[in-house]
Motif scaffolding. Structure first.
Motif, PDB file in Angstrom:
ATOM      1  N   SER A 160       0.794  -1.222   0.000  1.00 15.00           N
ATOM      2  CA  SER A 160       0.000   0.000   0.000  1.00 15.00           C
ATOM      3  C   SER A 160       0.829   1.275   0.000  1.00 15.00           C
ATOM      4  O   SER A 160       0.268   2.371  -0.069  1.00 15.00           O
ATOM      5  N   SER A 161       2.132   1.170   0.078  1.00 14.43           N
ATOM      6  CA  SER A 161       2.991   2.343   0.249  1.00 14.43           C
ATOM      7  C   SER A 161       2.790   3.398  -0.831  1.00 14.43           C
ATOM      8  O   SER A 161       2.666   4.588  -0.529  1.00 14.43           O
ATOM      9  N   ASP A 162       2.738   3.000  -2.083  1.00  9.58           N
ATOM     10  CA  ASP A 162       2.549   3.969  -3.168  1.00  9.58           C
ATOM     11  C   ASP A 162       1.203   4.686  -3.048  1.00  9.58           C
ATOM     12  O   ASP A 162       1.110   5.895  -3.279  1.00  9.58           O
ATOM     13  N   THR A 163       0.180   3.951  -2.671  1.00 11.95           N
ATOM     14  CA  THR A 163      -1.150   4.537  -2.505  1.00 11.95           C
ATOM     15  C   THR A 163      -1.152   5.542  -1.366  1.00 11.95           C
ATOM     16  O   THR A 163      -1.662   6.658  -1.515  1.00 11.95           O
ATOM     17  N   TYR A 164      -0.570   5.152  -0.223  1.00 13.53           N
ATOM     18  CA  TYR A 164      -0.520   6.061   0.926  1.00 13.53           C
ATOM     19  C   TYR A 164       0.298   7.303   0.602  1.00 13.53           C
ATOM     20  O   TYR A 164      -0.090   8.414   0.959  1.00 13.53           O
ATOM     21  N   GLU A 165       1.404   7.116  -0.068  1.00 17.93           N
ATOM     22  CA  GLU A 165       2.237   8.260  -0.422  1.00 17.93           C
ATOM     23  C   GLU A 165       1.483   9.222  -1.345  1.00 17.93           C
ATOM     24  O   GLU A 165       1.516  10.434  -1.170  1.00 17.93           O
ATOM     25  N   LEU A 182      -1.845   9.536  -1.657  1.00 23.01           N
ATOM     26  CA  LEU A 182      -2.907  10.185  -0.882  1.00 23.01           C
ATOM     27  C   LEU A 182      -2.342  11.289   0.005  1.00 23.01           C
ATOM     28  O   LEU A 182      -2.906  12.375   0.092  1.00 23.01           O
ATOM     29  N   TYR A 183      -1.227  11.015   0.639  1.00 23.62           N
ATOM     30  CA  TYR A 183      -0.623  11.972   1.562  1.00 23.62           C
ATOM     31  C   TYR A 183      -0.211  13.249   0.832  1.00 23.62           C
ATOM     32  O   TYR A 183      -0.519  14.348   1.272  1.00 23.62           O
ATOM     33  N   TYR A 184       0.481  13.106  -0.282  1.00 26.90           N
ATOM     34  CA  TYR A 184       0.986  14.284  -0.973  1.00 26.90           C
ATOM     35  C   TYR A 184      -0.074  14.993  -1.818  1.00 26.90           C
ATOM     36  O   TYR A 184       0.139  16.120  -2.240  1.00 26.90           O
ATOM     37  N   GLN A 185      -1.222  14.353  -2.038  1.00 27.81           N
ATOM     38  CA  GLN A 185      -2.313  15.027  -2.735  1.00 27.81           C
ATOM     39  C   GLN A 185      -3.172  15.872  -1.795  1.00 27.81           C
ATOM     40  O   GLN A 185      -3.955  16.699  -2.253  1.00 27.81           O
ATOM     41  N   MET A 186      -2.996  15.674  -0.489  1.00 25.23           N
ATOM     42  CA  MET A 186      -3.748  16.481   0.468  1.00 25.23           C
ATOM     43  C   MET A 186      -3.230  17.914   0.433  1.00 25.23           C
ATOM     44  O   MET A 186      -2.023  18.138   0.381  1.00 25.23           O
ATOM     45  N   GLN A 220      -4.758  20.294   5.324  1.00 28.57           N
ATOM     46  CA  GLN A 220      -5.315  18.977   5.616  1.00 28.57           C
ATOM     47  C   GLN A 220      -4.217  18.014   6.043  1.00 28.57           C
ATOM     48  O   GLN A 220      -4.390  17.228   6.971  1.00 28.57           O
ATOM     49  N   ARG A 221      -3.076  18.085   5.372  1.00 31.63           N
ATOM     50  CA  ARG A 221      -1.947  17.205   5.700  1.00 31.63           C
ATOM     51  C   ARG A 221      -1.471  17.452   7.132  1.00 31.63           C
ATOM     52  O   ARG A 221      -1.224  16.508   7.887  1.00 31.63           O
ATOM     53  N   MET A 222      -1.368  18.720   7.513  1.00 32.61           N
ATOM     54  CA  MET A 222      -0.914  19.042   8.871  1.00 32.61           C
ATOM     55  C   MET A 222      -1.911  18.542   9.922  1.00 32.61           C
ATOM     56  O   MET A 222      -1.519  17.987  10.952  1.00 32.61           O
ATOM     57  N   LEU A 223      -3.201  18.710   9.653  1.00 36.06           N
ATOM     58  CA  LEU A 223      -4.221  18.225  10.581  1.00 36.06           C
ATOM     59  C   LEU A 223      -4.231  16.697  10.610  1.00 36.06           C
ATOM     60  O   LEU A 223      -4.353  16.095  11.677  1.00 36.06           O
TER      61      LEU A 223
END
Length: 127
Positions: free
Chosen positions: A42-47, A49-53, A57-60
């Motif tokens: 799942s690493s690519d998916t999580y990465e 999702l994380y960088y598209q925030m 939103q990412r900080m929260l």
């Protein structure tokens, strides 16, 4: 509880264990190899999702992940502790994260919906 302590508590409870019920049916628990496999898969998916925030939103999202279960996220103490902007920007970011199903609200506490995502953040050293 700090993120690393949360991680240790989670991982220490997840070990491969086989037991049998009264009818001889085996019961299995998840092993650490399975967790590692899921995180790598799942690493690519999580990465992504994380960088598209958006940044707020990412900080929260990181702040909620660090807390495990976060209450009063728009309160001054939470905002100051996690170096967030303002209550109104937290409210806006909160709505976005809830709409995307990245966090959940249960019993007046916010948490990361996908606990593997939270674990991935720990592995990456982000929390």
């Amino acid at each position: 509880m700090r993120a690393w302590e949360k991680f240790i508590a989670l991982v220490s409870s997840l070990h491969l264990e086989i037991s049998f019920d009264m009818n001889g049916v085996p019961t299995w628990s998840v092993g650490l190899g399975a967790i590692d496999y899921i995180l790598r898969l799942s690493s690519d998916t999580y990465e992504s999702l994380y960088y598209q925030m958006p940044e707020k939103q990412r900080m929260l999202f990181l702040a909620i992940a660090k807390e495990g279960k976060a209450t009063t996220v728009t309160g001054g103490q939470f905002i100051k502790k996690h170096k967030l902007n303002s209550a109104s920007s937290v409210s806006s970011a909160l709505k976005g994260l809830l709409d995307k199903d990245l966090i959940t609200l249960d019993k007046n506490a916010y948490s990361v919906y996908d606990q593997f995502f939270s674990l991935w953040l720990t592995f990456k050293g982000m929390i």
